[in-house]
Design an enzyme around this catalytic site. Structure first.
Site, PDB file in Angstrom:
ATOM      1  N   TYR A   1       1.403  -1.344  -0.059  1.00  0.00           N
ATOM      2  CA  TYR A   1      -0.133   0.328  -0.570  1.00  0.00           C
ATOM      3  C   TYR A   1       0.565   1.237  -0.204  1.00  0.00           C
ATOM      4  O   TYR A   1       2.322   1.652   0.750  1.00  0.00           O
ATOM      5  CB  TYR A   1      -0.793   0.157   1.409  1.00  0.00           C
ATOM      6  CG  TYR A   1      -2.128   0.911   1.609  1.00  0.00           C
ATOM      7  CD1 TYR A   1      -2.705   1.344   0.958  1.00  0.00           C
ATOM      8  CD2 TYR A   1      -1.645   2.736   1.794  1.00  0.00           C
ATOM      9  CE1 TYR A   1      -3.895   1.933   0.631  1.00  0.00           C
ATOM     10  CE2 TYR A   1      -2.278   3.306   2.529  1.00  0.00           C
ATOM     11  CZ  TYR A   1      -3.734   3.597   1.178  1.00  0.00           C
ATOM     12  OH  TYR A   1      -4.184   4.595   1.418  1.00  0.00           O
TER      13      TYR A   1
ATOM     14  N   HIS B   1       2.346   3.747   7.634  1.00  0.00           N
ATOM     15  CA  HIS B   1       1.705   3.973   7.391  1.00  0.00           C
ATOM     16  C   HIS B   1       1.004   2.845   9.289  1.00  0.00           C
ATOM     17  O   HIS B   1       0.643   1.910   8.728  1.00  0.00           O
ATOM     18  CB  HIS B   1       0.967   2.737   6.395  1.00  0.00           C
ATOM     19  CG  HIS B   1      -0.019   3.416   6.183  1.00  0.00           C
ATOM     20  ND1 HIS B   1      -1.257   3.224   6.172  1.00  0.00           N
ATOM     21  CD2 HIS B   1      -0.014   4.314   4.819  1.00  0.00           C
ATOM     22  CE1 HIS B   1      -2.204   4.215   4.896  1.00  0.00           C
ATOM     23  NE2 HIS B   1      -1.259   5.139   4.825  1.00  0.00           N
TER      24      HIS B   1
ATOM     25  N   GLU C   1       0.227  17.732   1.856  1.00  0.00           N
ATOM     26  CA  GLU C   1       0.208  16.609   1.197  1.00  0.00           C
ATOM     27  C   GLU C   1      -0.229  17.233  -0.431  1.00  0.00           C
ATOM     28  O   GLU C   1      -1.627  17.309  -0.173  1.00  0.00           O
ATOM     29  CB  GLU C   1      -0.104  15.757   1.898  1.00  0.00           C
ATOM     30  CG  GLU C   1      -0.179  14.429   0.616  1.00  0.00           C
ATOM     31  CD  GLU C   1      -0.648  12.906   1.880  1.00  0.00           C
ATOM     32  OE1 GLU C   1      -1.494  13.870   2.349  1.00  0.00           O
ATOM     33  OE2 GLU C   1      -0.558  12.400   1.399  1.00  0.00           O
TER      34      GLU C   1
ATOM     35  N   TRP D   1      -2.363  -0.952   9.059  1.00  0.00           N
ATOM     36  CA  TRP D   1      -1.327  -0.560   7.889  1.00  0.00           C
ATOM     37  C   TRP D   1      -1.019   0.505   7.382  1.00  0.00           C
ATOM     38  O   TRP D   1      -1.592   1.594   7.702  1.00  0.00           O
ATOM     39  CB  TRP D   1      -2.125  -0.895   6.217  1.00  0.00           C
ATOM     40  CG  TRP D   1      -3.378  -1.138   6.432  1.00  0.00           C
ATOM     41  CD1 TRP D   1      -4.436  -1.250   6.611  1.00  0.00           C
ATOM     42  CD2 TRP D   1      -3.993   0.169   5.774  1.00  0.00           C
ATOM     43  NE1 TRP D   1      -5.709  -0.955   7.038  1.00  0.00           N
ATOM     44  CE2 TRP D   1      -5.221   0.034   5.492  1.00  0.00           C
ATOM     45  CE3 TRP D   1      -3.116   1.133   4.464  1.00  0.00           C
ATOM     46  CZ2 TRP D   1      -6.078   0.847   5.473  1.00  0.00           C
ATOM     47  CZ3 TRP D   1      -4.410   1.919   3.857  1.00  0.00           C
ATOM     48  CH2 TRP D   1      -5.343   2.252   4.152  1.00  0.00           C
TER      49      TRP D   1
HETATM   50  O1  KDG Z   1      -8.072   7.001   3.216  1.00  0.00           O
HETATM   51  C1  KDG Z   1      -6.438   6.366   3.726  1.00  0.00           C
HETATM   52  C2  KDG Z   1      -6.105   7.147   2.762  1.00  0.00           C
HETATM   53  O2  KDG Z   1      -5.983   8.762   3.255  1.00  0.00           O
HETATM   54  C3  KDG Z   1      -4.631   7.734   3.696  1.00  0.00           C
HETATM   55  O3  KDG Z   1      -4.185   5.800   3.415  1.00  0.00           O
HETATM   56  C4  KDG Z   1      -2.928   8.965   2.699  1.00  0.00           C
HETATM   57  O4  KDG Z   1      -1.493   7.698   3.601  1.00  0.00           O
HETATM   58  C5  KDG Z   1      -2.250   8.405   3.351  1.00  0.00           C
HETATM   59  C6  KDG Z   1      -1.215   9.224   3.223  1.00  0.00           C
HETATM   60  O5  KDG Z   1      -0.469   9.700   3.818  1.00  0.00           O
HETATM   61  O6  KDG Z   1      -1.568  10.597   2.094  1.00  0.00           O
HETATM   62 MG    MG Z   2      -0.111   8.166   5.803  1.00  0.00          MG
END
Ligand code: KDG
Ligand code: MG
Length: 416
Positions: A159, A226, A353, A416
């Site tokens: 992921y 994560h 971000e 995760w």
């Molecule tokens: O919905 C979950 C995501 O927005 C997330 O997992 C994305 O970790 C993420 C990030 O830092 O953008």
């Molecule tokens: Mg994140």
């Protein structure tokens, strides 16, 4: 100015979004993002069944009072569904107030503190050469700060790592198939991925070594853990990454355990960021008062809106902690615009971000914010600066989609 009506719009231009639109009796409209990735319809129902019936006839100008009415009045406080619903109402009312004033929202929040908000993009690769290509593409697209994620030797898809690379591919800054669908996949069941933290901890320092060797010491580099590590594993990773001078290490340990950050902090000077799964200022009290983190990762969308996010960031400022608001593609352009107005106005801005939304998403949400020379700007359009095209939204019906489930190599379900 009274609230005449409110409605939710659920649409899926590449991925699912829930939006609240409030209309006043003098014809102004405001939008709020209510998207909770993988659990979208719960918020749509909370709004339609329990919030919208309370809004009609209320004074649209009384934003703080409406926030408290929905938060305290429900008795059942906090939680991602409740706070996303309150966020949508709050953001829509700020949109209306700023439109009524004829000003971009950031002016009502105190005016601009900077010319633009430094954005970071997501570079990733299944291996190091693919990652380096992805970083080059992001730099060419104008990014001046980069999140670095890679596959782990011996594991399958991970992921946060695009499933195919190359120019214009999924790891690219313009968005590709996996980029847009990541992380929620449209299917009846979630995808299951395999994880091995020890293999990851062995691999990652070499990744940053290669990136620094190629791109030099100046480029701000970020990494997202994560929530997959134990506190002592995170302490070890933070220590092993110190030579590579990270901008931050994000979500090292599971978010609900604030005390875990004490242990990490005792061992490493790598800056720490956390909070994208938080939904209240109360999730941060230990983290801020004990100075255990450096960046607040919450999103306007998931934390009760502009009102609550501003209070949270002011609280963080007292402890020298900066903003690093969540901005994945599952925060809609409405949620992104709300973040950008705050980014521009607050003093303790850190970074924003920014994953670009797909062309389909931008057909539904007509945005006016800009990205140039690595900086985002919300624009000077009155309000948030985003409008929703109903006809376009209707062309993309909702389809169930799920975030992945992560398992250890022996099958145990993991964070995760
Ligand atoms: O919905 C979950 C995501 O927005 C997330 O997992 C994305 O970790 C993420 C990030 O830092 O953008
Ligand atoms: Mg994140």
């Amino acid at each position: 100015m009274r609230i005449a009506s409110a409605e939710t719009i659920t649409t899926s231009p590449g991925r699912n979004f829930v939006t609240l639109r409030i209309t006043t009796d003098d014809g102004l409209t405001g939008l709020g993002d209510a998207t909770l990735n993988g659990r979208e319809l719960a918020v749509a129902s909370y709004l339609s069944d329990h919030v919208i019936p309370l809004l009609t006839g209320r004074d649209a100008a009384r934003i703080e009072d409406t926030w408290q009415y929905l938060y305290r009045g429900a008795y059942w406080r906090r939680g991602p569904v409740t706070m996303a619903a309150i966020a949508a109402v709050d953001t829509a009312l700020w949109d209306i107030k700023a439109k009524a004033a004829g000003m971009p929202l950031y002016q009502l929040l105190g005016g601009a503190s900077r010319t633009g908000a430094l954005a970071y993009g997501h570079a990733s690769g299944r291996d190091i050469p693919e990652l380096l290509d992805s970083i080059r593409e992001h730099l060419a697209a104008g990014y001046r700060a980069i999140r670095v994620q890679t596959g782990v030797p011996g594991l399958g898809p991970v992921y946060g790592v695009a499933s195919s690379g190359g120019a214009g591919g999924a790891g690219g800054p313009g968005g590709g198939e996996r980029y847009d669908y990541e992380p929620a996949r449209r299917a009846a069941l979630p995808v299951e991925e395999t994880w091995d933290t020890r293999a990851y901890l062995r691999h990652l320092p070499g990744v940053f070594e290669a990136v620094r060797a190629e791109f030099g010491p100046e480029l701000p580099l970020l990494h997202d853990g994560h929530h997959r590590m134990t506190p002592i594993q995170a302490a070890k990773l933070g220590t092993s990454l110190e030579p590579y001078d990270l901008f931050w290490l994000e979500d090292a340990t599971p978010g609900e355990d604030q005390a875990a950050l004490r242990l990490i902090r005792q061992h490493t000077t790598t800056p720490l960021a956390i909070g994208e799964v938080f939904n209240s200022v109360h999730d941060y009290t230990t983290l801020l008062t004990e100075r255990l983190i450096d960046y607040v990762r919450s999103a306007v969308t998931h934390t009760g809106g502009v009102t609550a996010m501003k209070k949270l960031l002011d609280f963080a400022a007292v402890y020298g902690v900066k903003s690093g608001m969540h901005g994945p593609t599952d925060v809609s352009p409405v949620g992104m615009a709300a973040a950008l107005h705050l980014d521009l106005a607050i003093h303790n801005f850190g970074i924003q971000e920014y994953m670009r939304h797909s062309a389909e998403t931008l057909e539904v949400f007509r945005t006016s914010y800009t990205f140039a020379d690595g900086l985002l700007h919300p624009s000077d359009t009155p309000g948030l600066g985003v409008e929703l095209d109903d006809a376009a939204a209707a062309r993309f019906p909702y389809a169930p989609a799920y975030l992945p489930v992560n398992r250890l190599t022996d099958g145990t379900v993991h964070d995760w």
